[in-house]
Design an enzyme around this catalytic site. Sequence first.
Site, PDB file in Angstrom:
ATOM      1  N   GLU A  21      43.212 -14.185  28.446  1.00  0.00           N
ATOM      2  CA  GLU A  21      43.439 -12.743  28.594  1.00  0.00           C
ATOM      3  C   GLU A  21      44.185 -12.475  29.906  1.00  0.00           C
ATOM      4  O   GLU A  21      43.943 -13.125  30.923  1.00  0.00           O
ATOM      5  CB  GLU A  21      42.089 -12.032  28.610  1.00  0.00           C
ATOM      6  CG  GLU A  21      42.161 -10.524  28.823  1.00  0.00           C
ATOM      7  CD  GLU A  21      40.791  -9.871  28.973  1.00  0.00           C
ATOM      8  OE1 GLU A  21      40.697  -8.660  28.733  1.00  0.00           O
ATOM      9  OE2 GLU A  21      39.819 -10.577  29.320  1.00  0.00           O
ATOM     10  N   LYS A  28      43.548  -4.158  22.917  1.00  0.00           N
ATOM     11  CA  LYS A  28      42.100  -4.333  23.041  1.00  0.00           C
ATOM     12  C   LYS A  28      41.361  -3.035  22.725  1.00  0.00           C
ATOM     13  O   LYS A  28      41.617  -1.999  23.327  1.00  0.00           O
ATOM     14  CB  LYS A  28      41.787  -4.782  24.475  1.00  0.00           C
ATOM     15  CG  LYS A  28      40.341  -5.149  24.747  1.00  0.00           C
ATOM     16  CD  LYS A  28      40.216  -5.641  26.190  1.00  0.00           C
ATOM     17  CE  LYS A  28      38.827  -6.126  26.545  1.00  0.00           C
ATOM     18  NZ  LYS A  28      38.771  -6.576  27.967  1.00  0.00           N
ATOM     19  N   CYS A  32      38.340 -10.679  24.605  1.00  0.00           N
ATOM     20  CA  CYS A  32      37.216 -10.690  25.535  1.00  0.00           C
ATOM     21  C   CYS A  32      36.028  -9.810  25.117  1.00  0.00           C
ATOM     22  O   CYS A  32      35.230 -10.203  24.284  1.00  0.00           O
ATOM     23  CB  CYS A  32      37.713 -10.321  26.936  1.00  0.00           C
ATOM     24  SG  CYS A  32      36.621 -10.914  28.268  1.00  0.00           S
TER      25      CYS A  32
END
Length: 257
Positions: free
Chosen positions: A44, A110, A144
């Site tokens: 990431e 995200k 994540c």
Amino acid sequence: MSQQLTIALIQSQLHWEAPQQNRTMFEEKIDSISNDVDVIVLPEMFTSGFTMNPGNLDASEGIKTVEWMQNQAKKKNAAIVGSMVFQEDSKFFNRLWFVQPDGGLSTYDKKHTFTLAGEDKVYTAGNIRALIDFRGFKICPLICYDLRFPVWARNVENYDVLIYVANWPKPRIGAWDTLLKARAIENMAYTIGVNRIGQDNLGHEYSGHSAVYDALGNPIAYSEKEEIIYATLDKGHIESNREKLKFLEDRDDFTLK
């Protein structure tokens, strides 16, 4: 003969808010891959570290990095995957790019921005999952903190591979290990997690634990040091276990709002 997909996971330290330095570093690591691989996965925010000050990066760096990824993908004849700080229409995104060897681009913003670090106040969250067909495998890439939310990852499209790119800190690494395995088991899919290592400029430590789990939750690759980790995914493993066990046929119906 079963279809196979070979993955290279690059577990690395990151240079803080230094895109060119990170591109140079990762290019050297990618060049060192002598195996024939299909997909190369980076962590990431691989050009900056997990910064909450995206304005410190020049707005042009996102496009530069995408072009760099296209060059690397073409050179290695492999898809390159990773997320970065990306500025668009005066907004900042933690945007994952899946770049194919022919230059084709897929993106995912995200969804679950990390409120504990204030990511939700800096980056615009996405709300659309990406599903990518590549060399006979259907791939779902996430980022994540998304790992903590199983509904968002639920395998309702019969994807084959779930990928998480991350900057997951050492104090909570036990959750990372457990949740990666859980996502593989509940979705009957290969699950890949690529984390960074080292320490960032805010003093947060990262211990890696990049790993690959098969569709039954068995680990087939794992590392805690700076290195490139390889794993080969077999389509036959997915198909035979889904046919034998049929767990996905009993999944709950739901709609995300």
